[in-house]
Enzyme design. Sequence first.
Site, PDB file in Angstrom:
ATOM      1  N   ASP A 195       0.851  -1.183   0.000  1.00 34.52           N
ATOM      2  CA  ASP A 195       0.000   0.000   0.000  1.00 34.52           C
ATOM      3  C   ASP A 195       0.895   1.245   0.000  1.00 34.52           C
ATOM      4  O   ASP A 195       1.847   1.340   0.786  1.00 34.52           O
ATOM      5  CB  ASP A 195      -0.897  -0.008   1.253  1.00 34.52           C
ATOM      6  CG  ASP A 195      -1.980   1.049   1.188  1.00 34.52           C
ATOM      7  OD1 ASP A 195      -3.056   0.738   0.673  1.00 34.52           O
ATOM      8  OD2 ASP A 195      -1.724   2.173   1.663  1.00 34.52           O
ATOM      9  N   ASN A 203      -2.504  13.071  -3.358  1.00 37.18           N
ATOM     10  CA  ASN A 203      -3.614  13.593  -4.175  1.00 37.18           C
ATOM     11  C   ASN A 203      -4.047  14.986  -3.715  1.00 37.18           C
ATOM     12  O   ASN A 203      -4.266  15.877  -4.537  1.00 37.18           O
ATOM     13  CB  ASN A 203      -4.811  12.637  -4.104  1.00 37.18           C
ATOM     14  CG  ASN A 203      -4.683  11.479  -5.079  1.00 37.18           C
ATOM     15  OD1 ASN A 203      -4.074  11.606  -6.129  1.00 37.18           O
ATOM     16  ND2 ASN A 203      -5.268  10.343  -4.716  1.00 37.18           N
ATOM     17  N   HIS A 208      -4.576  14.922  -8.485  1.00 34.29           N
ATOM     18  CA  HIS A 208      -4.763  13.528  -8.913  1.00 34.29           C
ATOM     19  C   HIS A 208      -3.838  13.137 -10.056  1.00 34.29           C
ATOM     20  O   HIS A 208      -3.533  11.946 -10.233  1.00 34.29           O
ATOM     21  CB  HIS A 208      -6.228  13.302  -9.317  1.00 34.29           C
ATOM     22  CG  HIS A 208      -7.160  13.309  -8.146  1.00 34.29           C
ATOM     23  ND1 HIS A 208      -7.314  12.229  -7.321  1.00 34.29           N
ATOM     24  CD2 HIS A 208      -7.968  14.280  -7.637  1.00 34.29           C
ATOM     25  CE1 HIS A 208      -8.195  12.499  -6.369  1.00 34.29           C
ATOM     26  NE2 HIS A 208      -8.603  13.756  -6.533  1.00 34.29           N
ATOM     27  N   ASP A 212      -1.886   9.707  -9.909  1.00 41.09           N
ATOM     28  CA  ASP A 212      -1.839   8.673 -10.957  1.00 41.09           C
ATOM     29  C   ASP A 212      -0.403   8.344 -11.325  1.00 41.09           C
ATOM     30  O   ASP A 212      -0.059   7.173 -11.570  1.00 41.09           O
ATOM     31  CB  ASP A 212      -2.593   9.154 -12.199  1.00 41.09           C
ATOM     32  CG  ASP A 212      -4.098   9.173 -11.997  1.00 41.09           C
ATOM     33  OD1 ASP A 212      -4.571   8.621 -10.982  1.00 41.09           O
ATOM     34  OD2 ASP A 212      -4.801   9.737 -12.867  1.00 41.09           O
ATOM     35  N   GLU A 238      -4.814   2.573  -3.969  1.00 43.04           N
ATOM     36  CA  GLU A 238      -3.342   2.565  -3.914  1.00 43.04           C
ATOM     37  C   GLU A 238      -2.803   1.230  -3.414  1.00 43.04           C
ATOM     38  O   GLU A 238      -1.652   1.131  -2.982  1.00 43.04           O
ATOM     39  CB  GLU A 238      -2.855   3.698  -3.001  1.00 43.04           C
ATOM     40  CG  GLU A 238      -3.160   3.520  -1.531  1.00 43.04           C
ATOM     41  CD  GLU A 238      -4.523   4.047  -1.103  1.00 43.04           C
ATOM     42  OE1 GLU A 238      -4.675   4.369   0.086  1.00 43.04           O
ATOM     43  OE2 GLU A 238      -5.433   4.134  -1.951  1.00 43.04           O
TER      44      GLU A 238
END
Length: 329
Positions: A195, A203, A208, A212, A238
């Site tokens: 994770d 973010n 974002h 990404d 994630e």
Amino acid sequence: MPFSRIPEAENAEGLLGDHGVSINTHKALRRLRRLVDSWPDGVLVCDFGSLCIYEWNSAARHLIDARGAAIKGSRLPQWFLSSDRRILQRRIRQELAEQGDTLRHNLTLHNDTPVEITLVPMRDTDATSLIVVLRDRRPYLDHLHKVKRKLAEAEEMISQDALTGLLNRFGFEQAIEEFMTEARHGTPFALMIADIDHFKDINDTHGHQWGDEALKVVASRLAEQLRDDDAVARYGGEEFCILMAIPDTRVVEIAERVRHAVSATPIGLADGSWLTLTISIGATYYQPALSAEAMFERADEALYEAKEYGRNRTVMLQPLPVTAADEEE
């Protein structure tokens, strides 16, 4: 002899068709033979007892790849692969002779052409003939191959994460079932859940787009550390899942290698600064009594501990005692 060259019947008058049109019988037979000779399926006529061929059409000659002189008087089984000859003769002798119904079977000719063969006995007052229809299966098999390829492509699309190119949750669930099957046959494996630490902050702070980018970088580092037989998936958000058929003594070592590979790859931001990524990893190992769901729950529990202990670390749960593992079933 080919149907188109069979001697014609004597000239006679007869009726043909629903409208009762009077036509010459030999002309009707000639038309029928032309029709059969132009038929795309191969047609052979044999003596039922000896299986010797005495009539054929052009398509049959083309399929078995032989001249008419070689076909005349030859036995039907000789035009098939040796392994299929026995099947053909057995079905004719046993099933067709006893039941008398039409038989259909997939066989391969001597020139490796796959065909569907239909056998139809035709009984007369003094003899029984065998009508043999050969249908070329290559167009069907080519189409089937294309369909299977498209299905495989579609399955790959629905099992692949669009952003990272890794397996998605659906692909992971398929993969872990395959690993479970292999484990039951003696190839145990490890399950790791990774994770990205503080992903929400990435973010919120950078947008974002950079979130990404972080996902793609982590996915790339994970994939680089794995072998062809391993599996890695973006399970959701994630969170990533890794499946590896390795000894239990190497799980933490490999998880740490993956973790360091991620932290060693910072992302260069638009303002010239660098964003260092870290991951937390929870791991568990296959035990015969554990289901795939139970393994995932244990790896997720280990991931929770890794985050509780400060993130950017690996935690592997110890194997369950045998009695406890039995209760997990």
